[in-house]
Design an enzyme around this catalytic site. Structure first.
Site, PDB file in Angstrom:
ATOM      1  N   ASN A   1      38.995 -21.836 -29.979  1.00  9.57           N
ATOM      2  CA  ASN A   1      37.856 -21.029 -30.418  1.00  9.57           C
ATOM      3  C   ASN A   1      36.543 -21.484 -29.798  1.00  9.57           C
ATOM      4  OD1 ASN A   1      38.737 -18.916 -31.944  1.00  9.57           O
ATOM      5  ND2 ASN A   1      38.395 -19.868 -33.911  1.00  9.57           N
TER       6      ASN A   1
ATOM      7  N   ASN B   1      40.277 -19.973 -42.451  1.00 13.26           N
ATOM      8  CA  ASN B   1      40.465 -20.912 -41.347  1.00 13.26           C
ATOM      9  C   ASN B   1      39.629 -22.163 -41.589  1.00 13.26           C
ATOM     10  OD1 ASN B   1      42.248 -19.489 -39.696  1.00 13.26           O
ATOM     11  ND2 ASN B   1      40.603 -18.317 -38.746  1.00 13.26           N
TER      12      ASN B   1
ATOM     13  N   GLY C   1      36.075 -10.840 -49.726  1.00 15.83           N
ATOM     14  CA  GLY C   1      35.767 -10.875 -48.300  1.00 15.83           C
ATOM     15  C   GLY C   1      36.675  -9.890 -47.598  1.00 15.83           C
ATOM     16  N   SER C   2      36.206  -8.656 -47.422  1.00 14.04           N
ATOM     17  CA  SER C   2      37.077  -7.576 -46.944  1.00 14.04           C
ATOM     18  C   SER C   2      36.787  -7.198 -45.506  1.00 14.04           C
ATOM     19  CB  SER C   2      36.946  -6.359 -47.866  1.00 14.04           C
ATOM     20  OG  SER C   2      37.315  -6.733 -49.169  1.00 14.04           O
TER      21      SER C   2
ATOM     22  N   GLU D   1      31.890 -20.626 -37.383  1.00 15.86           N
ATOM     23  CA  GLU D   1      32.470 -21.510 -38.403  1.00 15.86           C
ATOM     24  C   GLU D   1      32.747 -22.903 -37.834  1.00 15.86           C
ATOM     25  OE1 GLU D   1      34.828 -18.709 -41.453  1.00 15.86           O
ATOM     26  OE2 GLU D   1      35.743 -18.726 -39.470  1.00 15.86           O
TER      27      GLU D   1
ATOM     28  N   MET E   1      40.887  -9.279 -41.888  1.00 17.59           N
ATOM     29  CA  MET E   1      42.047  -9.849 -42.581  1.00 17.59           C
ATOM     30  C   MET E   1      42.091  -9.410 -44.045  1.00 17.59           C
ATOM     31  SD  MET E   1      44.056 -11.585 -40.647  1.00 17.59           S
ATOM     32  CE  MET E   1      44.870 -12.780 -41.703  1.00 17.59           C
ATOM     33  N   GLY E   2      40.946  -9.336 -44.680  1.00 16.27           N
ATOM     34  CA  GLY E   2      40.907  -8.858 -46.052  1.00 16.27           C
ATOM     35  C   GLY E   2      41.431  -7.436 -46.163  1.00 16.27           C
TER      36      GLY E   2
ATOM     37  N   ALA F   1      44.203  -9.400 -37.384  1.00 17.23           N
ATOM     38  CA  ALA F   1      43.675  -8.064 -37.664  1.00 17.23           C
ATOM     39  C   ALA F   1      42.337  -7.937 -36.956  1.00 17.23           C
ATOM     40  CB  ALA F   1      43.498  -7.859 -39.165  1.00 17.23           C
TER      41      ALA F   1
ATOM     42  N   LYS G   1      46.948 -25.279 -37.857  1.00 15.96           N
ATOM     43  CA  LYS G   1      46.212 -24.051 -37.525  1.00 15.96           C
ATOM     44  C   LYS G   1      44.768 -24.385 -37.147  1.00 15.96           C
ATOM     45  CE  LYS G   1      45.128 -19.513 -37.703  1.00 15.96           C
ATOM     46  NZ  LYS G   1      44.921 -18.759 -38.941  1.00 15.96           N
TER      47      LYS G   1
END
Length: 307
Positions: free
Chosen positions: A192, A102, A7-8, A268, A11-12, A128, A184
């Site tokens: 969110n 997350n 998963g790039s 999510e 953050m990846g 990021a 978190k």
């Protein structure tokens, strides 16, 4: 070590970029064609605290064949089962699989595909952003905590923490990471979904009297459900942590706002407020705020016809 980033996205890319600066091989895995093509053709363009273009191998998860020493999971929560299915072929007996997603409940999904011996769970406060295909914006500092899920394989966790520290990712081996994962998740559960629904920044939410009341009710629901599951959570401490985070992030629109309002992507929510509501139902605990927020976000997804 051979490290795959499963998963790039933003953050990846951060983790892949920083680990590539050590004596370890990094391969990015993703399914976004434009992103894959951009990195293959031009390299990964990094902006922010450093300006650099780096050549990193990238491919689809199903194309990976070399057995991994470490896989770091950064896929979207709803794509996790498919990702785990796709990477089964590169997981060996001693491959370490670190989940930094997350939300709540991912360990239950991972256990369906990977033995407990191989699983590491963690939580990170690094951030990021993606400026487009093949372009990552990396600014600010962060840290992460991680733990081996198998108490008899803690050496694996310490090895991974050492590797990540060589990449300046400020990793700590945590003997009890689960409360940090819940803390978190509670930050995400208060900011969110609410900012996405209200179309506001974190600061605007917390400046509202009714917004603050709602935040405190959500925290309470997270804490009572977590405690019922045996997680050590202190409501006063978590409330202070959420408040402190809101001050630092006052001008930000959180990631779910970006997904739902700005980019019309699925959220999510089922792994944040929705997870608390689902767990609460199983435990006989009423969580009206988390339930309503989850329903509202799904309704908004339907209104926007997000598939």
């Amino acid at each position: 070590m051979l490290v795959y980033i499963a998963g790039s996205g933003a953050m990846g890319c951060r983790f892949g970029y920083q680990i590539s600066k050590t004596n370890n091989d990094v391969i990015l895995l993703d399914n976004w064609e434009d992103h894959i093509n951009a990195i293959k053709e031009n390299g990964l363009v990094v902006t922010g605290d450093v300006e650099e273009t780096v050549k990193l191998p990238i491919m689809k998860p199903t194309e990976a064949t070399q057995e991994a020493d470490l896989i770091i999971l950064f896929t979207k929560a709803m794509q996790l089962p498919q990702m785990l299915q796709d990477i089964k072929g590169i997981i060996g007996k001693e491959t370490k699989v670190l989940c930094l997603l997350n939300g709540l409940g991912h360990e239950d999904v991972i256990r369906q595909y990977i033995p407990e011996h191989n699983i590491l769970m963690g939580v990170t406060v690094w951030t990021a952003g993606l400026e487009g295909p093949g372009r990552a914006h990396l600014q600010g500092v962060g840290a992460l905590n991680l733990q081996s899920m198998d108490p008899n394989n803690q050496d694996a966790g310490h090895q991974v923490a050492d590797l990540l520290n060589k990449a300046n990712l400020n990793a700590t081996y945590d003997e009890n990471v689960v409360p940090n994962i819940w803390r978190k998740a509670c930050v995400n559960g208060t900011m969110n979904s609410t900012c996405a629904l209200l179309d506001c920044t974190i600061g605007e939410l917390f400046a509202s009297e009714d917004g603050l009341k709602m935040v405190k009710e959500i925290i309470h629901e997270f804490v009572i459900v977590g405690q019922a599951e045996g997680v050590e959570l202190n409501e006063e401490e978590i409330t202070q942590y959420v408040m402190d985070t809101s001050v630092r992030a006052a001008h930000h629109y959180p990631s779910m706002h970006q997904d739902l309002v700005q980019n019309h992507r699925l959220t999510e929510i089922d792994f944040i407020n929705g997870a608390v509501n689902t767990k609460g139902e199983k435990l006989g605990i009423n969580t009206p705020y988390c339930r309503m927020i989850t329903e509202l976000v799904h309704a908004k997804e339907a209104v926007l016809n997000i598939q």
